[in-house]
Design a protein around this motif. Structure first.
Motif, short mmCIF file in Angstrom:
data_model
loop_
_atom_site.label_atom_id
_atom_site.label_comp_id
_atom_site.label_asym_id
_atom_site.label_seq_id
_atom_site.Cartn_x
_atom_site.Cartn_y
_atom_site.Cartn_z
N ASP A 52 0.81 -1.19 0.08
CA ASP A 52 -0.11 0.11 0.14
C ASP A 52 0.72 1.14 -0.05
N GLN A 53 2.25 1.04 -0.05
CA GLN A 53 3.02 2.15 -0.18
C GLN A 53 3.41 2.53 -1.50
N THR A 54 3.67 3.88 -1.68
CA THR A 54 4.12 4.60 -2.98
C THR A 54 5.65 5.15 -2.56
N LEU A 55 6.65 4.31 -3.52
CA LEU A 55 8.03 4.73 -3.25
C LEU A 55 8.52 5.32 -4.38
N TRP A 66 14.95 15.79 -7.37
CA TRP A 66 16.26 15.40 -7.36
C TRP A 66 17.16 16.59 -6.34
N ARG A 67 16.81 17.76 -7.01
CA ARG A 67 17.37 19.07 -6.19
C ARG A 67 16.95 19.26 -4.98
N ALA A 68 15.75 18.62 -4.75
CA ALA A 68 15.06 18.87 -3.30
C ALA A 68 15.72 17.95 -2.43
N GLY A 69 16.27 16.88 -2.72
CA GLY A 69 16.80 15.97 -1.96
C GLY A 69 16.24 14.59 -2.10
N ILE A 70 15.25 14.49 -2.78
CA ILE A 70 14.45 13.06 -2.85
C ILE A 70 15.24 12.01 -3.32
N ARG A 71 15.29 10.78 -2.63
CA ARG A 71 16.26 9.72 -2.82
C ARG A 71 15.51 8.62 -3.40
N ALA A 72 15.99 7.73 -4.33
CA ALA A 72 15.37 6.35 -4.51
C ALA A 72 15.26 5.50 -3.32
N GLY A 73 13.97 4.97 -3.15
CA GLY A 73 13.58 4.24 -2.19
C GLY A 73 12.64 5.05 -0.74
N ASP A 74 12.71 6.46 -1.05
CA ASP A 74 11.78 7.17 -0.29
C ASP A 74 10.57 6.92 -0.26
#
Length: 172
Positions: A52-55, A66-74
């Protein structure tokens, strides 16, 4: 019975590689439609769902996420303060996309942080290319090519990218 086989196969794949999964034919067709070259107004991140999670699968380099600091796996818990747990991926994407130059706030969590946090991201027009590449500045003659999906046009686009980068490389 079909559901049981799909669940077993999904569990087996996940045990081998958490990024592999079985995709229903309709979902595959929808996904490949979206890997065609086009542009959207949003944050520039590829999202996926597990349970039920959005990754975040991949924040696109140089784009707002990317510039805001979002990473793969968040893991995305809220969009503009609205809980998105249990919502279909399509619905979460609708909430995140919006007019260029407007702000969206994602509440995310990641393994390295004990508490969820809010990250504000200003949307931009995001050009989506199925095949993208660049020469590496530190290594003359070496290129990095990224494919975001496999569609009938992929082979042709990949060859064209290789030829374009070969022409730009020192010594061809």
């Amino acid at each position: 019975m079909n559901r049981m086989w799909l669940s077993a196969a999904s569990g087996y794949l996940y045990a081998l590689d958490p990024h592999s999964s079985i995709i229903a034919r309709r979902a595959w067709d929808e996904s490949t439609d979206k890997t065609q070259d086009n542009s959207v107004e949003g944050i520039g991140a590829v999202l996926t769902q597990r349970d039920d999670q959005t990754l975040v699968e991949n924040p696109m380099e140089g784009r707002p996420a990317w510039r805001a600091g979002i990473r793969a796996g968040d893991i995305i818990h809220k969009v503009d303060g609205v809980d998105v747990s249990g919502l279909a991926l399509k619905e979460v994407v609708k909430k995140i996309r919006g007019p260029r130059a407007t702000k969206v706030v994602l509440t995310i969590s990641r393994e390295s942080d004990p508490e969820p946090r809010d990250i504000g991201i200003v949307r931009e027009s995001i050009e989506i290319k199925n095949v993208d590449g660049k020469l590496l500045s530190d290594f003359p003659g070496v290129a990095h090519i990224k494919m975001s999906g496999f569609i009938p046009q992929s082979t042709k686009d990949l060859r064209a990218m290789i030829e374009r980068l070969a022409e730009q490389a020192p010594g061809g």
